[in-house]
Design a protein around this motif. Structure first.
Motif, PDB file in Angstrom:
ATOM      1  N   ASP A  43       0.844  -1.183   0.000  1.00  0.00           N
ATOM      2  CA  ASP A  43       0.000   0.000   0.000  1.00  0.00           C
ATOM      3  C   ASP A  43       0.882   1.237   0.000  1.00  0.00           C
ATOM      4  N   PRO A  44       0.982   1.997  -1.042  1.00  0.00           N
ATOM      5  CA  PRO A  44       0.339   1.804  -2.351  1.00  0.00           C
ATOM      6  C   PRO A  44       1.112   0.785  -3.194  1.00  0.00           C
ATOM      7  N   PRO A  45       0.460   0.227  -4.236  1.00  0.00           N
ATOM      8  CA  PRO A  45       1.138  -0.741  -5.095  1.00  0.00           C
ATOM      9  C   PRO A  45       2.340  -0.110  -5.813  1.00  0.00           C
ATOM     10  N   VAL A  46       3.346  -0.926  -6.099  1.00  0.00           N
ATOM     11  CA  VAL A  46       4.591  -0.424  -6.676  1.00  0.00           C
ATOM     12  C   VAL A  46       4.607  -0.671  -8.188  1.00  0.00           C
ATOM     13  N   TYR A  47       4.842   0.396  -8.939  1.00  0.00           N
ATOM     14  CA  TYR A  47       4.962   0.322 -10.391  1.00  0.00           C
ATOM     15  C   TYR A  47       6.336   0.827 -10.783  1.00  0.00           C
TER      16      TYR A  47
END
Length: 129
Positions: free
Chosen positions: A57-61
């Motif tokens: 959280d938050p997702p990793v890009y």
């Protein structure tokens, strides 16, 4: 709830999250940013966004080139090939006791190949009539 991503690759413009943690092409963290800002950055640098970790959280890009994505896919495919498969593969072979010599040799070779691949082999011999 977003679907699980099966393959490693560009997510395009369909990002189900509002806030993302973005990593640059060089591997340095750009911090948390809104989805629109990440897309703008992606367009400016002519890169693609790739989901690395969804369960955070938050997702990793990460911003990557097409070449980097391709190389990573090849690495993952190679790793998947070399990793042991879940469960034990069991092969079964049955033949008559009146089997011809050539057929017996062929089946023996097949059994040897299966054993090399670490399969469990079960051989059943039926009595000839």
């Amino acid at each position: 709830e977003p679907k699980m991503k099966a393959a490693f690759g560009s997510v395009g413009r369909r990002i189900p999250y509002r806030i993302l943690h973005v990593i640059s092409q060089d591997g340095e963290s750009l911090g948390n940013m809104h989805r629109a800002e990440a897309l703008r950055l992606m367009d400016q640098q002519d890169l693609k966004l790739v989901l690395l970790r969804e369960n955070t959280d938050p997702p990793v890009y990460r911003l990557m080139t097409g070449q980097q994505i391709h190389e990573e896919q090849l690495k993952r495919a190679e790793k998947k090939k070399t990793s042991p498969k879940a469960g034990v593969v069991q092969k079964e072979l049955s033949f008559s006791s009146a089997i011809a010599k050539n057929d017996l040799e062929t089946k023996t070779k097949q059994i040897a190949q299966w054993i090399e691949k670490k399969y469990h082999v079960r051989v059943t011999i039926r009595q000839a009539k």
